[in-house]
Enzyme design. Structure first.
Site, PDB file in Angstrom:
ATOM      1  N   CYS A 105      30.800  35.814  48.565  1.00  0.00           N
ATOM      2  CA  CYS A 105      31.187  35.101  49.747  1.00  0.00           C
ATOM      3  C   CYS A 105      32.371  34.670  50.011  1.00  0.00           C
ATOM      4  O   CYS A 105      32.739  33.625  50.656  1.00  0.00           O
ATOM      5  CB  CYS A 105      30.120  34.208  50.256  1.00  0.00           C
ATOM      6  SG  CYS A 105      28.419  34.698  50.024  1.00  0.00           S
ATOM      7  N   HIS A 106      33.341  35.397  49.451  1.00  0.00           N
ATOM      8  CA  HIS A 106      34.968  35.352  49.688  1.00  0.00           C
ATOM      9  C   HIS A 106      35.099  36.480  50.472  1.00  0.00           C
ATOM     10  O   HIS A 106      36.352  37.056  50.086  1.00  0.00           O
ATOM     11  CB  HIS A 106      35.538  35.136  48.203  1.00  0.00           C
ATOM     12  CG  HIS A 106      35.018  34.078  47.477  1.00  0.00           C
ATOM     13  ND1 HIS A 106      35.371  34.094  46.138  1.00  0.00           N
ATOM     14  CD2 HIS A 106      34.448  32.757  47.581  1.00  0.00           C
ATOM     15  CE1 HIS A 106      34.921  33.145  45.422  1.00  0.00           C
ATOM     16  NE2 HIS A 106      34.432  32.276  46.583  1.00  0.00           N
ATOM     17  N   GLN A 107      34.498  36.800  51.428  1.00  0.00           N
ATOM     18  CA  GLN A 107      35.024  38.019  52.320  1.00  0.00           C
ATOM     19  C   GLN A 107      36.135  37.813  53.289  1.00  0.00           C
ATOM     20  O   GLN A 107      36.680  36.843  53.838  1.00  0.00           O
ATOM     21  CB  GLN A 107      33.820  38.294  53.207  1.00  0.00           C
ATOM     22  CG  GLN A 107      32.432  38.448  52.768  1.00  0.00           C
ATOM     23  CD  GLN A 107      31.792  37.204  52.695  1.00  0.00           C
ATOM     24  OE1 GLN A 107      32.123  36.140  52.799  1.00  0.00           O
ATOM     25  NE2 GLN A 107      30.495  37.345  52.439  1.00  0.00           N
ATOM     26  N   ASP A 116      35.438  41.677  49.145  1.00  0.00           N
ATOM     27  CA  ASP A 116      34.751  40.425  48.870  1.00  0.00           C
ATOM     28  C   ASP A 116      34.630  40.536  47.226  1.00  0.00           C
ATOM     29  O   ASP A 116      34.573  41.583  46.632  1.00  0.00           O
ATOM     30  CB  ASP A 116      33.379  40.561  49.304  1.00  0.00           C
ATOM     31  CG  ASP A 116      32.556  39.191  48.937  1.00  0.00           C
ATOM     32  OD1 ASP A 116      33.399  38.155  48.733  1.00  0.00           O
ATOM     33  OD2 ASP A 116      31.463  38.960  49.186  1.00  0.00           O
TER      34      ASP A 116
END
Length: 603
Positions: free
Chosen positions: A536-538, A324
């Site tokens: 929150c770019h997992q 992330d």
């Protein structure tokens, strides 16, 4: 809970009840050609593309409800965290970061709604860097080089900014609308002047060169959010061969003795259903739910599944390779001019009327992000166009809404639960004194983190949240890059262009960092460890790559290894996180995967 948050939750609940009344009248058939699990960004695209063939009977299952009138407002993205539109995931306590957060844990907002996280995210359209995809291909994800994926970005794009379209790297007429902002303040212009004074260029970061700054391109249509639901599902929802069932929680994939995926089991309004697939089952449930569903169905690490008594179907490293982007807070500046997005200025009656009547004004700014840029730190190869930091400029701070929404997103704690843990005073000491004041913030996002985490099952109960351990900042190299980025941000904030508006960093020290000389390397290191947050770019928990690679879960055609007629199509298949926001790459992945499926022959 504050009254504003309670009002949002009430409105979300009202629209959810309306959806439930409609959905109660729908019932699944017993068999379809394709079953898609998850109506998020990827699932929306795949459902659209597969149902283009009228002979394909397609079922889309989504655990959440529909979007509502509030979720369409770009400026309100933060309001839907901790509502029924959010899966409400929380990470495990962190050892190397989050010292200033409640219990050293992070909230992980993920969309539990048609459109998935594209219905609650910050809407930024960023493809990443061409080298990201070339590296995927070199690592064994054959067919996923930049040259091979680029046409799929264009396929869905409907870019409505004529200035952007002129450079030849964009397209119009696709399903997914992308727009540039129509609301720019003097403060934003001053920041762009500061950027130029510090030696950076203004350019389209989705064009031939990524390095540079620009007003954000965002998933916005006529001033309103254009989620993947609105873009890909709403125009085709009445196709007779497409069935969309909301409030449908899938708990298991059913295999036959030959390890062929045959059916899914799901729960809906208290009833349990099993529905069969003639051709394929496609899992597009996201970076958390996809690995969770695979493991519940017997696909995962043998040792972990044996511990929970789950029969093994395929022994694969599901849940590992979690990555992330991460960023530190702390670079907040006060100003003397009324140009920032304080809560009460945003929601003045005149601004609300302007938004609903014309689709214009302050409420159309995507989550308050005014400028997006990409730059090198001293750790990047400056001779190459491969920046290692993304910069976001906001005309507000964490304190601009007085703690009504933004504080809840980050999980900053109000209370001192243990007087030995001074880090728990973060909100009270760092932000509360500046509530509703005119301010702006600048954050650096680490684009290529070295740290890796994992997702594991907490139990064999599908309703138990899985163990989410991202291990943020566990690799010291990640901290070093962010420290260098903070130094550049201080130069931005102290430039002549912003000083004319009285720009000055918040006069406070971060709890636990007071023993260091302010803004020394040690102090900045402390700020990074204390105030880092997930972007929150997992990605990565069902890694794509060569079949013979023991670290991969799916092959380059996104087929799950060791079984048949099962694919994963979402952010979880990315071998490495891209150097930008992830929604545009997810749509690209779904477009490319849809073509792969349509080329498959079934016996």
């Amino acid at each position: 809970m504050n009254l504003l948050k309670a009002l949002v939750i009430s409105i979300v609940a009202f629209f959810r009840k309306k959806d439930e009344k409609i959905e109660l009248l729908k019932h699944p058939e017993w068999e379809y050609d394709y079953i898609i699990v998850g109506g998020g960004s990827a699932g929306s695209v795949v459902a659209n593309r597969l149902s283009e063939n009228p002979y394909n009977k397609v079922l889309l299952l989504e655990a959440g409800g529909n979007e509502n009138i509030l979720s369409q407002i770009p400026a309100m993205s933060a309001a839907f965290i901790r509502t029924s539109m959010d899966w409400n995931y929380v990470t495990e306590p962190q050892r190397f970061s989050s010292f200033g957060y409640q219990d050293r844990t992070y909230r992980w907002p993920r969309g539990k709604v048609l459109g998935g996280t594209s219905s609650i995210n910050y809407m930024i359209y960023s493809r990443g860097n061409r080298r990201d995809y070339d590296n995927w291909a070199r690592g064994g994800a054959h067919g996923w080089s930049w040259e091979e994926v680029y046409p799929y970005f264009l396929k869905s794009e409907d870019n409505r900014d004529i200035n952007v379209l002129r450079n030849g790297y964009h397209a119009s007429g696709g399903y997914q609308t992308i727009s540039s902002p129509n609301y720019i303040t003097h403060l934003v212009k001053a920041f762009m002047e500061s950027v130029i004074l510090n030696g950076h260029a203004m350019r389209d970061y989705n064009g031939p060169i990524q390095k540079g700054f620009a007003f954000p391109q965002a998933y916005i249509r006529n001033g309103r959010r254009c989620s993947c639901n609105k873009a890909f599902l709403q125009p085709v929802k009445d196709r007779p061969n497409l069935t969309i069932l909301l409030f449908s929680f899938v708990s298991k994939i059913v295999f036959d003795h030959y390890k062929v995926a045959r059916a899914v089991r799901f729960e809906r309004f208290g009833q349990s259903f099993i529905v069969y697939a003639r051709k394929e089952i496609i899992v597009s449930a996201g970076v958390v739910n996809s690995p969770q569903l695979l493991m519940l169905s017997g696909i995962g690490p043998r040792e972990d599944l044996n511990r929970l008594g789950i029969p093994i179907v395929s022994d694969l490293p599901v849940g590992y390779n979690l990555q992330d982007h991460v960023f530190p807070l702390g670079m907040d500046f006060l100003v003397n001019v009324p140009y920032s997005y304080t809560l009460y200025r945003q929601f003045k009656p005149t601004n609300i009327a302007r938004y609903f009547k014309l689709g214009e004004g302050i409420l159309t700014v995507p989550a308050g992000i005014d400028v997006v840029g990409y730059m090198d730190t001293k750790y990047a190869n400056k001779s190459d166009d491969y920046p290692d930091i993304q910069i976001n400029f906001f005309s507000y701070s964490v304190a601009s809404d007085g703690g009504k929404f933004i504080r809840l997103v980050f999980g900053l704690n109000r209370e001192v639960k243990n007087f030995d843990l001074i880090f728990m005073q973060t909100w009270e000491r760092c932000y509360k004194p500046f509530s509703y004041q005119e301010a702006f913030g600048i954050i650096p996002i680490l684009l290529r983190p070295k740290s890796r985490g994992y997702i594991k099952l907490r139990s064999a109960n599908p309703h138990d949240q899985p163990i989410i351990q991202p291990n943020y900042l566990s690799r010291f190299e990640d901290v070093l890059v962010l420290v260098d980025a903070l130094k550049e941000i201080l130069r931005f904030g102290n430039s002549i262009a912003l000083k004319k508006y009285g720009a000055r960093i918040f006069p406070r020290r971060i709890p636990g960092c007071e023993k260091y000389v302010q803004f020394s390397d040690e102090d900045l290191h402390c700020i990074v460890r204390t105030l880092s947050s997930p972007a929150c770019h997992q990605v990565g928990t069902c890694k794509m790559g060569a079949v013979e690679d023991p670290t991969t879960v799916v092959d380059p055609k996104l087929r799950v290894k060791g079984v048949s007629r099962l694919r994963v199509i979402d952010a979880s298949i990315m071998p490495n996180v891209v150097s930008g926001n992830t929604n545009a790459p997810i749509v690209m992945i779904a477009e490319k995967a849809s073509d792969m499926i349509r080329e498959t022959l079934y016996l």
